[in-house]
Design a protein around this motif. Structure first.
Motif, short mmCIF file in Angstrom:
data_model
loop_
_atom_site.label_atom_id
_atom_site.label_comp_id
_atom_site.label_asym_id
_atom_site.label_seq_id
_atom_site.Cartn_x
_atom_site.Cartn_y
_atom_site.Cartn_z
N GLY A 163 0.79 -1.23 0.00
CA GLY A 163 0.00 0.00 0.00
C GLY A 163 0.82 1.27 0.00
O GLY A 163 0.31 2.33 0.37
N LEU A 164 2.08 1.19 -0.41
CA LEU A 164 2.93 2.37 -0.44
C LEU A 164 2.68 3.16 -1.71
O LEU A 164 2.44 2.59 -2.78
CB LEU A 164 4.40 1.98 -0.35
CG LEU A 164 4.86 1.31 0.95
CD1 LEU A 164 6.32 0.89 0.84
CD2 LEU A 164 4.68 2.26 2.13
N SER A 165 2.77 4.46 -1.60
CA SER A 165 2.66 5.31 -2.78
C SER A 165 4.03 5.42 -3.44
O SER A 165 5.07 5.07 -2.85
CB SER A 165 2.16 6.70 -2.39
OG SER A 165 3.10 7.35 -1.53
N GLN A 166 4.04 5.89 -4.66
CA GLN A 166 5.31 6.07 -5.35
C GLN A 166 6.21 7.06 -4.61
O GLN A 166 7.43 6.87 -4.53
CB GLN A 166 5.05 6.53 -6.79
CG GLN A 166 4.33 5.52 -7.65
CD GLN A 166 4.10 6.01 -9.07
OE1 GLN A 166 4.47 7.14 -9.41
NE2 GLN A 166 3.50 5.18 -9.92
N LYS A 167 5.58 8.08 -4.06
CA LYS A 167 6.35 9.09 -3.32
C LYS A 167 7.02 8.48 -2.09
O LYS A 167 8.20 8.74 -1.82
CB LYS A 167 5.43 10.23 -2.91
CG LYS A 167 6.13 11.35 -2.16
CD LYS A 167 5.14 12.45 -1.79
CE LYS A 167 5.84 13.56 -1.00
NZ LYS A 167 4.89 14.63 -0.61
N ARG A 168 6.29 7.63 -1.34
CA ARG A 168 6.86 7.02 -0.14
C ARG A 168 7.98 6.05 -0.50
O ARG A 168 8.96 5.91 0.24
CB ARG A 168 5.77 6.30 0.65
CG ARG A 168 4.79 7.21 1.34
CD ARG A 168 5.48 8.01 2.43
NE ARG A 168 5.79 7.20 3.60
CZ ARG A 168 6.87 7.38 4.36
NH1 ARG A 168 7.76 8.31 4.05
NH2 ARG A 168 7.08 6.62 5.43
N ILE A 169 7.84 5.37 -1.62
CA ILE A 169 8.90 4.44 -2.05
C ILE A 169 10.17 5.21 -2.37
O ILE A 169 11.28 4.80 -1.98
CB ILE A 169 8.42 3.63 -3.27
CG1 ILE A 169 7.29 2.67 -2.85
CG2 ILE A 169 9.57 2.84 -3.88
CD1 ILE A 169 6.66 1.93 -4.00
N THR A 191 8.52 0.88 6.47
CA THR A 191 7.81 2.11 6.12
C THR A 191 6.30 1.89 6.13
O THR A 191 5.53 2.73 6.63
CB THR A 191 8.26 2.61 4.74
OG1 THR A 191 9.66 2.89 4.77
CG2 THR A 191 7.52 3.87 4.34
N ALA A 192 5.87 0.77 5.59
CA ALA A 192 4.43 0.46 5.57
C ALA A 192 3.89 0.32 6.98
O ALA A 192 2.78 0.78 7.29
CB ALA A 192 4.18 -0.80 4.76
N GLN A 193 4.67 -0.31 7.88
CA GLN A 193 4.24 -0.47 9.27
C GLN A 193 4.14 0.89 9.97
O GLN A 193 3.18 1.16 10.70
CB GLN A 193 5.20 -1.39 10.02
CG GLN A 193 5.13 -2.84 9.57
CD GLN A 193 6.17 -3.71 10.26
OE1 GLN A 193 7.00 -3.20 11.03
NE2 GLN A 193 6.14 -5.01 10.00
N ASP A 198 13.20 -4.83 0.43
CA ASP A 198 11.91 -5.29 0.98
C ASP A 198 11.77 -4.94 2.46
O ASP A 198 10.72 -4.48 2.91
CB ASP A 198 11.76 -6.79 0.78
CG ASP A 198 11.43 -7.15 -0.66
OD1 ASP A 198 11.11 -6.22 -1.44
OD2 ASP A 198 11.51 -8.34 -1.02
N ARG A 199 12.84 -5.17 3.23
CA ARG A 199 12.78 -4.94 4.68
C ARG A 199 12.50 -3.47 4.98
O ARG A 199 11.71 -3.14 5.87
CB ARG A 199 14.10 -5.38 5.32
CG ARG A 199 14.18 -5.19 6.82
CD ARG A 199 15.35 -6.02 7.37
NE ARG A 199 16.57 -5.77 6.60
CZ ARG A 199 17.48 -4.84 6.93
NH1 ARG A 199 17.29 -4.09 8.00
NH2 ARG A 199 18.57 -4.69 6.21
#
Length: 274
Positions: free
Chosen positions: A162-168, A196-198, A190-191
């Motif tokens: 559920g991450l946005s491109q900006k957050r990635i 970040t998702a958490q 991945d880690r």
């Protein structure tokens, strides 16, 4: 039924010699007028086709014997022969079609255009991600970053986490602080993406709880009384004969009551209010 289909049926009836069509033109404007129809059993139906021409004659027997006149409009209107010829047997009307309305294929085209736009947007994002990780624009990428498997792996960060491109991009930039060298493949990130998702999920939950508690506090807090309401409330207590606590009336409340003439100074002294 369309005009062309109707014309085809009339042509078949004429071939079977059940009807005969007499086409009439205006001698002055050369515009076509209403077509006359002669049925096979009516007087004046044309004779059988002759061997010389292969066609019968247009019009009734009386019209065939008479000279062409402007009133009848039977004479030729152009340089072509007035007698029908096999060379001009085709109808000027369009060919009939079984499906007269053809729906445009707009939906598949639009879906294809949308898919192309999404792919182009992802290509820009993927290039920006590689740049944030420290890869040069024209550099040869490691094998794990090449081809569709790498792009599919990156898409999972969006679809599954559920991450946005900006957050990635932000997370990839943060990893450069502890790992200056670019990772060998997307799996190495991945880690970091999971963390970040958490964090984002926890922040969302905390924000929701904060908003909920604010709404609850707003519901619990009673509305504040105006100065007039306060003065009237405490004046009623002072003027009554019931018990009045010493600390119930402070100086501000006393002044509010006196200004509004709700109590007298004598009554206040009598009730122990200074």
């Amino acid at each position: 039924m369309s005009i062309s289909a109707l014309n085809e049926h009339l042509a078949k009836l004429e071939e079977l010699r059940l009807i005969h069509r007499v086409r009439v033109h205006d001698p002055r404007t050369h515009k076509r007028q209403a077509t006359r129809y002669i049925l096979g059993f009516e007087d004046g139906f044309p004779q059988e086709p002759t061997p010389e021409t292969g066609h019968g004659f247009c019009g009734t027997e009386e019209e065939q014997r008479a000279d062409p006149t402007p009133e009848s409009g039977d004479r030729a209107i152009s340089g072509f022969s007035p007698i029908p010829s096999p060379d001009f047997a085709q109808s000027h009307l369009r060919n009939p079609e079984t499906n007269l309305v053809r729906e445009p294929l707009s939906k598949p085209v639009k879906e294809e255009e949308d898919a192309q736009a999404r792919d182009a947007d992802f290509d820009r994002f993927f290039a920006e991600l590689l740049s944030a990780l420290g890869f040069a624009a024209n550099a040869t990428l490691p094998a794990w970053w090449q081809g569709w498997p790498a792009r599919t792996h990156v898409r999972r960060w969006i679809d599954d986490l559920g991450l946005s491109q900006k957050r990635i991009i932000e997370t990839a930039t943060e990893t450069r602080a502890d790992h200056p060298n670019p990772p060998d493949g997307p799996k190495a990130l991945d880690r970091f993406m999971e963390r970040t998702a958490q964090r984002d999920a926890q922040a969302t939950i905390a924000n929701a709880k904060s908003q909920k508690s604010k709404r609850q506090r707003k519901r619990v807090d009673p509305p504040r009384l105006s100065d007039d309401e306060k003065a009237a409330f405490y004046a009623k207590m002072v003027n009554a004969d019931g018990f009045l606590p010493v600390s119930a009336i402070n100086n501000s409340i006393r002044d509010l009551m006196l200004v509004r003439n709700l109590v007298t100074p004598e009554r206040l002294r009598m009730r122990g209010v200074r």
